[in-house]
Design an enzyme around this catalytic site. Structure first.
Site, PDB file in Angstrom:
ATOM      1  N   SER A  60       0.802  -1.227   0.000  1.00  0.00           N
ATOM      2  CA  SER A  60       0.000   0.000   0.000  1.00  0.00           C
ATOM      3  C   SER A  60       0.834   1.276   0.000  1.00  0.00           C
ATOM      4  CB  SER A  60      -0.941   0.012   1.209  1.00  0.00           C
ATOM      5  OG  SER A  60      -0.218  -0.134   2.416  1.00  0.00           O
ATOM      6  N   ASP A  74      -3.046   8.400   7.717  1.00  0.00           N
ATOM      7  CA  ASP A  74      -4.165   7.657   8.292  1.00  0.00           C
ATOM      8  C   ASP A  74      -3.762   6.737   9.445  1.00  0.00           C
ATOM      9  OD1 ASP A  74      -2.773   5.699   6.975  1.00  0.00           O
ATOM     10  OD2 ASP A  74      -4.345   5.185   5.546  1.00  0.00           O
ATOM     11  N   HIS A  76      -0.105   4.952   6.921  1.00  0.00           N
ATOM     12  CA  HIS A  76       0.548   5.438   5.707  1.00  0.00           C
ATOM     13  C   HIS A  76       0.894   6.910   5.863  1.00  0.00           C
ATOM     14  CE1 HIS A  76      -2.333   2.198   4.662  1.00  0.00           C
ATOM     15  NE2 HIS A  76      -1.276   1.708   4.041  1.00  0.00           N
TER      16      HIS A  76
END
Length: 386
Positions: free
Chosen positions: A34, A335, A338
């Site tokens: 991610s 968040d 990340h």
């Protein structure tokens, strides 16, 4: 906030204006999780709920969600622009060879370096994506057949830049959240390094000549980890950064194993350029001296919940009950897991110009499409202790 986040990015946008005709690499191919994903996770889950597919994700640069796990661009976006390339298209979005004229992004949110069978054999049932690193390499080989004939492959591979990672963090994340001990998680690090090394070796055998292999970030400074492993013991925290020592020491151990693997591959393939990207060192500057680099809130999530570190596993960014900070550019974390675009920009600068890549990416190509002087920041010694 006094100014729009977009306003602060205008000089950077001008700095990285592409010049496609004279770019040094013709394509960029990226693999990972991610931290690199630009939309594959979203397109892999069908109609399942995906908070990354809605605002506030993407709000800073794109003004809409793009499948990136950030408020804006991620590291490979800045690197692509610096080399005069467009943003790499997610592999699962493209349909034909023209869609991948400038490369492809194979990274998938939640992906691991080790495949899911590895975890099943250790009585850990995966509830994350099946698109691990070996699957991403298979995707690449399928795409390579579409992009080039056998006689054209050498040129395509020679003129492409390959990002293998960051990956491996989720192999540990998935175990940590299942309450595995540090010793249990530490035991799989050599296998993770071997899996990453095997992927790099396979790309080299296919003809790759320039590869970037990033290390892990300092996970002891990640809000979600700070929240989950909150401690009353003062010795658990670094006195200056307030990051968790043992988690950062674990990340450094992973990175040493990756460096050892790279050095071994360099000996085997002396005519191939393999660049270690020190994401750990570049991002630690934010936590050592946040104000110097424009960050006011280094250890809290910008988007999250009203909890310690603005982060709790029960209310994640984009979920009902979550809230967003006024100025993401002053936060290191987007968040809770990340980074913000501002943080990714800083790391990208550190690996493009140095000292957080060996050799710096800017020196891997003589036709880099950016003014390297503007990339220089007052970085500290990358090898100094935290």
């Amino acid at each position: 906030m006094a100014t729009s986040p977009l306003a602060s990015l205008i000089p950077l946008a001008l700095l990285f204006l592409p010049s496609l005709a004279s770019g040094c690499y013709t394509r960029l191919f990226a693999f990972g999780d991610s931290l690199t994903d630009t939309g594959n996770f979203h397109h892999s889950i069908g109609d399942q709920f995906d908070p990354v597919a809605r605002l506030p994700y993407g709000q800073t640069y794109f003004g809409r969600p793009t499948g990136r796990f950030s408020d804006g661009r991620v590291i490979v976006d800045f690197v692509a622009k610096a080399f005069g390339l467009p943003f790499t298209l997610p592999y699962l979005v493209g349909r034909n060879a023209d869609d991948f004229k400038y490369g492809a992004n194979f990274a998938v949110g939640g992906a691991t370096a080790l495949n899911n069978d590895y975890f099943r054999k250790r009585d850990v049932e995966p509830n994350w994506t099946e698109h691990s690193l070996d699957e991403q390499i298979r995707w690449f080989k399928q795409l390579l057949n579409m992009l080039a004939t056998q006689s054209e492959r050498d040129e395509l591979m020679r003129n492409s830049l390959f990002f293998v990672g960051e990956i491996g963090g989720n192999d540990y994340n998935h175990l940590f959240i299942r309450s595995k001990t540090l010793d249990e998680v530490r035991a799989i690090v050599p296998d993770v390094a071997d899996a990453i090394g095997a992927a790099v070796k396979e790309l080299i055998q296919l003809g790759a000549k320039t590869l970037v292999v990033p290390g892990n970030f300092p996970i002891g400074c990640v809000p979600l980890y700070l929240r989950v492993y909150q401690s009353d013991k003062e010795e658990d925290y670094h006195p200056k950064t307030r990051c968790i020592n043992w988690l950062n020491e674990f990340a450094e151990y992973h990175n040493r194993m990756i460096i050892n693997k790279i050095n071994s591959l360099k000996e085997s393939y002396p005519n191939v350029t393999i660049i270690y990207a020190d994401y750990y060192g570049a991002s630690m500057n934010i936590f050592r001296d946040p104000v110097q680099f424009g960050f006011e809130v280094p250890l809290n999530a910008c988007c999250g919940s009203d909890a310690p570190y603005n982060c709790t596993p029960s209310i994640l960014c984009g979920s009902p009950g979550s809230s967003v900070c006024k100025d993401p550019s002053t936060y290191a974390s987007w968040d809770g897991l990340h980074l913000t675009e501002a943080s990714y920009k800083l790391v990208a600068e550190g690996i493009l110009e140095g000292p957080y890549a060996s050799p710096p990416l800017a020196k891997s190509c003589t036709n880099l499409q950016c003014d390297s002087d503007t990339l220089k920041l007052p970085f500290s010694d990358p090898f100094s202790s935290i």
